[in-house]
Scaffold this motif. Sequence first.
Motif, PDB file in Angstrom:
ATOM      1  N   ASN A   1      -0.448   4.315  -1.413  1.00 36.77           N
ATOM      2  CA  ASN A   1      -1.327   5.484  -1.397  1.00 36.77           C
ATOM      3  C   ASN A   1      -1.457   5.990   0.029  1.00 36.77           C
ATOM      4  OD1 ASN A   1      -3.887   6.969  -1.121  1.00 36.77           O
ATOM      5  ND2 ASN A   1      -4.082   6.549  -3.315  1.00 36.77           N
TER       6      ASN A   1
ATOM      7  N   LYS B   1      -3.502   7.950   1.464  1.00 35.01           N
ATOM      8  CA  LYS B   1      -4.866   7.886   2.018  1.00 35.01           C
ATOM      9  C   LYS B   1      -5.220   6.480   2.446  1.00 35.01           C
ATOM     10  CE  LYS B   1      -9.658   9.105   0.953  1.00 35.01           C
ATOM     11  NZ  LYS B   1     -10.584   9.666  -0.055  1.00 35.01           N
ATOM     12  N   ASP B   2      -4.878   5.494   1.609  1.00 33.92           N
ATOM     13  CA  ASP B   2      -5.154   4.092   1.969  1.00 33.92           C
ATOM     14  C   ASP B   2      -4.304   3.659   3.149  1.00 33.92           C
ATOM     15  OD1 ASP B   2      -6.931   3.982  -0.107  1.00 33.92           O
ATOM     16  OD2 ASP B   2      -5.547   2.995  -1.515  1.00 33.92           O
TER      17      ASP B   2
ATOM     18  N   ILE C   1       0.863  -1.187   0.000  1.00 34.33           N
ATOM     19  CA  ILE C   1       0.000   0.000   0.000  1.00 34.33           C
ATOM     20  C   ILE C   1       0.900   1.238   0.000  1.00 34.33           C
ATOM     21  CG2 ILE C   1      -1.804   1.259   1.221  1.00 34.33           C
ATOM     22  CD1 ILE C   1      -2.673  -1.387   2.432  1.00 34.33           C
TER      23      ILE C   1
ATOM     24  N   SER D   1      -5.796   5.084   6.260  1.00 34.92           N
ATOM     25  CA  SER D   1      -7.027   4.343   6.585  1.00 34.92           C
ATOM     26  C   SER D   1      -6.699   3.015   7.241  1.00 34.92           C
ATOM     27  CB  SER D   1      -7.848   4.127   5.309  1.00 34.92           C
ATOM     28  OG  SER D   1      -8.994   3.351   5.599  1.00 34.92           O
ATOM     29  N   LEU D   2      -5.649   2.340   6.740  1.00 32.34           N
ATOM     30  CA  LEU D   2      -5.261   1.053   7.305  1.00 32.34           C
ATOM     31  C   LEU D   2      -4.717   1.218   8.720  1.00 32.34           C
ATOM     32  CD1 LEU D   2      -4.908  -1.963   6.880  1.00 32.34           C
ATOM     33  CD2 LEU D   2      -2.672  -1.500   5.831  1.00 32.34           C
TER      34      LEU D   2
END
Length: 247
Positions: free
Chosen positions: A93, A95-96, A91, A99-100
Amino acid sequence: MKADPKAQAALLDLQATDSTLAQLNHRRTSLPEHARIEELQARVRQLDGTRIEAATAVDDLTREQRKADAEVELVKTRRARDEERLASGAISNPKDLASLQHELTALERRIATLEDDELEVMEALEEAQSALDAFQIELANVQAELDQTIAARDAALAVIDEQIADAQAERDASAGAVPDDLTALYDKVRAQYGGLGAAALRAKKCEGCRLEINSADLRELAALPEDEVLRCPECSRILIRTAESGL
């Protein structure tokens, strides 16, 4: 009523045996073990009901603990999967990634909450199991005492029943010496006066009611022939002449 003096004397033997039988039957029904058995049986029923309730509580808490364990493992599995994804670098990104990480933080809080709940259930289960164990031990002890008391009662009953059988055999032998009409009168009087139908006359006193017979009544009794069946003027029981009657 008239009866041979020997038959009248045999009536005293019959009365003695009947009194013995009455005492034995009273002893049989009034053994202290009877009351104790009732108490212990009631206690067993009470403890068994409590044991069932405690066992149900243990079963419910065991299922609740399994459910709590499963929930913790489920969230931990999800956390491990997210940590693996995060560590893999797959991952990129931002933003991702954020979020994670946010999800991992939430999962940590969720695990902490679930583990606290799990610990509470484990403690409750431990207490419930301890209570169940205590009830089972007490129930076993009471049941053991009940078994011992029943055995003691049965042993006492066996002795009394043997004595009753012997007394009954003596009664049968005594009854054979008493004519039927006198036996019928005796049974009738005995039923009316608490099991005592015939009594000896000694020293001018009826041994049934323990009262001394007055002189006038004694003279009337003395005037009757020896085969006349006498009745106590005071209590109406059958009076049996003896060598010490005082007539």
